[in-house]
Design a protein around this motif. Structure first.
Motif, PDB file in Angstrom:
ATOM      1  N   PRO A 184       0.840  -1.077   0.006  1.00  0.00           N
ATOM      2  CA  PRO A 184      -0.149   0.054   0.128  1.00  0.00           C
ATOM      3  C   PRO A 184       0.981   1.275   0.051  1.00  0.00           C
ATOM      4  CG  PRO A 184      -0.974  -1.586   1.635  1.00  0.00           C
ATOM      5  CD  PRO A 184       0.301  -2.015   1.103  1.00  0.00           C
ATOM      6  N   THR A 185       2.101   1.006   0.528  1.00  0.00           N
ATOM      7  CA  THR A 185       2.773   2.335   0.704  1.00  0.00           C
ATOM      8  C   THR A 185       3.410   2.754  -0.535  1.00  0.00           C
ATOM      9  OG1 THR A 185       3.305   2.066   3.250  1.00  0.00           O
ATOM     10  CG2 THR A 185       4.760   3.292   2.041  1.00  0.00           C
ATOM     11  N   GLY A 211      -7.388  -2.164   6.619  1.00  0.00           N
ATOM     12  CA  GLY A 211      -6.105  -1.777   7.331  1.00  0.00           C
ATOM     13  C   GLY A 211      -5.246  -1.357   6.194  1.00  0.00           C
ATOM     14  N   GLN A 212      -5.257  -2.141   5.268  1.00  0.00           N
ATOM     15  CA  GLN A 212      -4.270  -1.974   4.167  1.00  0.00           C
ATOM     16  C   GLN A 212      -4.619  -0.687   3.547  1.00  0.00           C
ATOM     17  OE1 GLN A 212      -3.179  -5.141   1.215  1.00  0.00           O
ATOM     18  NE2 GLN A 212      -3.366  -6.699   2.746  1.00  0.00           N
ATOM     19  N   TRP A 213      -5.978  -0.501   3.256  1.00  0.00           N
ATOM     20  CA  TRP A 213      -6.385   0.653   2.426  1.00  0.00           C
ATOM     21  C   TRP A 213      -6.039   2.007   3.153  1.00  0.00           C
ATOM     22  CZ3 TRP A 213      -6.539   1.208  -2.486  1.00  0.00           C
ATOM     23  CH2 TRP A 213      -6.908   2.529  -3.071  1.00  0.00           C
ATOM     24  N   ARG A 214      -6.169   1.989   4.517  1.00  0.00           N
ATOM     25  CA  ARG A 214      -5.896   2.876   5.495  1.00  0.00           C
ATOM     26  C   ARG A 214      -4.351   3.443   5.349  1.00  0.00           C
ATOM     27  NH1 ARG A 214      -9.442   0.439   9.039  1.00  0.00           N
ATOM     28  NH2 ARG A 214      -7.356  -0.553  10.251  1.00  0.00           N
ATOM     29  N   VAL A 215      -3.590   2.444   5.190  1.00  0.00           N
ATOM     30  CA  VAL A 215      -2.116   2.645   4.997  1.00  0.00           C
ATOM     31  C   VAL A 215      -1.851   3.347   3.605  1.00  0.00           C
ATOM     32  CG1 VAL A 215       0.143   1.703   4.698  1.00  0.00           C
ATOM     33  CG2 VAL A 215      -1.549   0.820   6.430  1.00  0.00           C
ATOM     34  N   ALA A 216      -2.682   2.789   2.626  1.00  0.00           N
ATOM     35  CA  ALA A 216      -2.385   3.559   1.292  1.00  0.00           C
ATOM     36  C   ALA A 216      -2.711   5.040   1.337  1.00  0.00           C
ATOM     37  CB  ALA A 216      -3.274   2.930   0.314  1.00  0.00           C
ATOM     38  N   ARG A 229      -9.993   3.901  -4.944  1.00  0.00           N
ATOM     39  CA  ARG A 229     -10.248   2.669  -4.700  1.00  0.00           C
ATOM     40  C   ARG A 229     -10.829   1.777  -5.827  1.00  0.00           C
ATOM     41  NH1 ARG A 229     -11.798   1.080   0.464  1.00  0.00           N
ATOM     42  NH2 ARG A 229     -11.797   2.622   2.069  1.00  0.00           N
ATOM     43  N   ALA A 230     -11.102   2.369  -6.810  1.00  0.00           N
ATOM     44  CA  ALA A 230     -11.381   1.667  -8.167  1.00  0.00           C
ATOM     45  C   ALA A 230     -10.064   1.104  -8.883  1.00  0.00           C
ATOM     46  CB  ALA A 230     -11.847   2.782  -9.357  1.00  0.00           C
ATOM     47  N   ARG A 231      -8.977   1.469  -8.351  1.00  0.00           N
ATOM     48  CA  ARG A 231      -7.801   0.792  -8.881  1.00  0.00           C
ATOM     49  C   ARG A 231      -7.241  -0.208  -7.721  1.00  0.00           C
ATOM     50  NH1 ARG A 231      -3.706   5.491 -10.385  1.00  0.00           N
ATOM     51  NH2 ARG A 231      -2.518   3.810 -10.942  1.00  0.00           N
ATOM     52  N   TRP A 232      -8.081  -0.895  -6.855  1.00  0.00           N
ATOM     53  CA  TRP A 232      -7.580  -1.464  -6.084  1.00  0.00           C
ATOM     54  C   TRP A 232      -8.358  -2.980  -6.367  1.00  0.00           C
ATOM     55  CZ3 TRP A 232      -9.727  -1.664  -0.478  1.00  0.00           C
ATOM     56  CH2 TRP A 232      -8.965  -2.576   0.866  1.00  0.00           C
ATOM     57  N   ARG A 233      -7.631  -4.100  -6.476  1.00  0.00           N
ATOM     58  CA  ARG A 233      -8.016  -5.293  -6.671  1.00  0.00           C
ATOM     59  C   ARG A 233      -7.636  -6.230  -5.539  1.00  0.00           C
ATOM     60  NH1 ARG A 233      -5.780  -2.706 -10.658  1.00  0.00           N
ATOM     61  NH2 ARG A 233      -6.481  -2.697 -12.731  1.00  0.00           N
ATOM     62  N   VAL A 234      -8.947  -7.366  -5.285  1.00  0.00           N
ATOM     63  CA  VAL A 234      -8.458  -8.247  -4.409  1.00  0.00           C
ATOM     64  C   VAL A 234      -9.083  -9.586  -4.686  1.00  0.00           C
ATOM     65  CG1 VAL A 234      -9.767  -8.881  -2.214  1.00  0.00           C
ATOM     66  CG2 VAL A 234      -9.487  -6.344  -2.552  1.00  0.00           C
ATOM     67  N   ALA A 235      -8.093 -10.418  -4.422  1.00  0.00           N
ATOM     68  CA  ALA A 235      -7.955 -11.808  -4.874  1.00  0.00           C
ATOM     69  C   ALA A 235      -8.386 -12.665  -3.834  1.00  0.00           C
ATOM     70  CB  ALA A 235      -6.599 -11.998  -5.498  1.00  0.00           C
ATOM     71  N   VAL A 236      -9.416 -13.558  -4.020  1.00  0.00           N
ATOM     72  CA  VAL A 236      -9.955 -14.564  -2.997  1.00  0.00           C
ATOM     73  C   VAL A 236     -10.011 -16.016  -3.838  1.00  0.00           C
ATOM     74  CG1 VAL A 236     -11.713 -15.075  -1.213  1.00  0.00           C
ATOM     75  CG2 VAL A 236     -11.072 -12.671  -1.506  1.00  0.00           C
ATOM     76  N   ARG A 308     -16.728  -4.968   4.443  1.00  0.00           N
ATOM     77  CA  ARG A 308     -15.692  -4.873   5.173  1.00  0.00           C
ATOM     78  C   ARG A 308     -14.431  -4.322   4.848  1.00  0.00           C
ATOM     79  NH1 ARG A 308     -13.100  -9.619   5.344  1.00  0.00           N
ATOM     80  NH2 ARG A 308     -14.371 -10.716   3.659  1.00  0.00           N
ATOM     81  N   THR A 309     -14.119  -3.876   3.560  1.00  0.00           N
ATOM     82  CA  THR A 309     -13.022  -3.100   2.814  1.00  0.00           C
ATOM     83  C   THR A 309     -13.372  -1.653   2.634  1.00  0.00           C
ATOM     84  OG1 THR A 309     -13.631  -3.698   0.663  1.00  0.00           O
ATOM     85  CG2 THR A 309     -12.109  -5.243   1.779  1.00  0.00           C
ATOM     86  N   GLY A 310     -14.811  -1.280   2.686  1.00  0.00           N
ATOM     87  CA  GLY A 310     -14.933   0.073   2.459  1.00  0.00           C
ATOM     88  C   GLY A 310     -15.149   0.340   0.856  1.00  0.00           C
ATOM     89  N   GLY A 311     -15.006  -0.944   0.136  1.00  0.00           N
ATOM     90  CA  GLY A 311     -14.876  -0.855  -1.649  1.00  0.00           C
ATOM     91  C   GLY A 311     -13.782  -1.059  -2.171  1.00  0.00           C
ATOM     92  N   PHE A 312     -13.840  -1.597  -3.183  1.00  0.00           N
ATOM     93  CA  PHE A 312     -12.816  -1.821  -3.991  1.00  0.00           C
ATOM     94  C   PHE A 312     -13.156  -1.866  -5.612  1.00  0.00           C
ATOM     95  CE2 PHE A 312     -14.222  -5.857  -2.493  1.00  0.00           C
ATOM     96  CZ  PHE A 312     -14.465  -6.743  -3.300  1.00  0.00           C
TER      97      PHE A 312
END
Length: 379
Positions: A184-185, A211-216, A229-236, A308-312
């Motif tokens: 994130p940094t 928390g990761q996004w808060r760091v960013a 956030r539109a440029r954030w990807r989450v893999a599950v 939980r993430t606030g959106g991605f």
């Protein structure tokens, strides 16, 4: 926020199965994802542990580029300390042209100590070397000046790419994150997309995605940059079937092998076996380390992930190949046709048309009843 959908290929395959066929099966899956109108496919880079087969993801991307038409293909990610920055930039520009701009260059420090050991790279140097090389790689790929850079790792003297990017805006960059503040940094510092792995392996602590996004955001505020956030990807990891019971039955054997042979035997993660693979799967789902179930279960889990993430911006199905191939293909068809539209809005107009039709008919019927209620003499 509109959510895009794609797949993430490490790729992982049971090492008891033929690697040649598995590589070609992966390419077939990318073709399927392209036909299903999924947005992206990311390829990992691994050199050990038996299960992850691809050590040259750029070659896979080049092969996939000839088989697909619209899907974006991405390194997920280039392990920066294992490559000279000049070569990373050279391959990235070639892929940008071969894909006609459908390419993202993902960068990261790597997370497999075995790979670093074989290449003689100290583990404690993975992140520092990545951080030091990123601005050089960005300049080589999207910049115009000649670069001279002398380090204890690599040298560059008047280096410049002779091939420009395919797109006028240049190649997009991303950085990976498996839980530490590093990714994130870096994303905030260099304006890169962020790729987060949203489900930790068995036995490892959970990942605080919010928390990761808060760091960013905090890193961006400190540096005077912005993150989106539109440029954030989450893999599950995910497996979907027509019913929850069928999804669990299809994935059970593969999940057990993946958990105990890959994470336990190969990686050495502190896996604590449950009474059965089914019990382990239920635990993984309850702990939000995997999505397994029906279409409705998947929709609920992805909606919960957003909350939980606030959106991605993009959900990536982390391909684990737990189920037989036919079931795996159906999983991605269900993901594309029934799950994704809930988050992309692609079915909104059709559903609205039905709702409007119902309202219109109801209004006509009400008018007709009102007319019938008026005495004929008045009419």
């Amino acid at each position: 926020m509109r959510t895009g959908f794609g797949i993430f290929l490490s790729p992982l395959h049971d090492p008891r199965t033929d690697p040649h066929l598995n590589i070609h099966h992966d390419l077939e899956l990318v073709e399927l994802a392209d036909r299903l109108n999924l947005d992206e496919c990311w390829f990992g880079e691994h050199h050990s542990l038996g299960w992850p087969l691809v050590g040259a993801p750029e070659t896979m991307i080049a092969a996939a580029a000839t088989r697909t038409e619209r899907i974006v293909l991405a390194n997920g990610v280039v392990t920066v300390p294992f490559h000279h920055p000049f070569h990373i930039a050279t391959r990235a520009l070639m892929l940008d042209h071969l894909t006609k701009g459908r390419y993202i260059l993902g960068l990261g420090p790597g997370a497999t100590p075995n790979d670093a050991h074989m290449l003689g790279v100290p583990v404690d140097q993975l992140k520092p070397r990545t951080l030091a090389a990123i601005p050089t790689i960005i300049e080589l790929v999207n910049g115009t000046r000649r670069v001279t850079d002398r380090t204890d790792w690599y040298d560059l003297v008047d280096a410049r790419m002779q091939l420009p990017p395919h797109s006028p805006g240049g190649i997009r960059f991303a950085v990976s994150s498996v839980g530490s503040p590093f990714g994130p940094t870096v994303a905030a510092e260099f304006g890169m997309d962020l790729l987060s792995f949203g489900a930790p392996p068995p036995g490892w602590p959970g990942v605080d995605l919010a928390g990761q996004w808060r760091v960013a955001e905090e890193a961006a505020a400190a540096r005077g940059t912005t993150v989106d956030r539109a440029r954030w990807r989450v893999a599950v990891p995910i497996h979907i079937a027509e019913t929850r019971e069928k999804a669990f039955a299809e994935a059970e054997a593969g999940f057990g092998r993946w958990m105990h042979n890959y994470w336990g035997d190969a990686v050495g993660a502190p896996v604590t076996p449950g009474p059965s693979a089914r019990a382990d799967m239920l635990t993984a789902v309850a702990e939000k380390r995997a999505i397994i179930g029906s279409v409705e279960d998947a929709i609920e889990a992805i909606a919960d992930l957003h909350e939980r993430t606030g959106g991605f911006g993009t959900f990536l199905a982390y391909v684990m190949n737990w189920a037989p191939r036919s079931a795996t293909k159906l999983c991605y068809e269900l993901l594309a046709t029934e799950v994704a539209p809930v988050f992309t809005g692609s079915t909104a107009r059709g559903l609205d048309s039905i709702a409007w039709s119902q309202r219109w008919r109801a209004a006509k019927e009400a008018d007709a009843r009102a007319t019938d209620a008026v005495p004929a003499t008045v009419r």
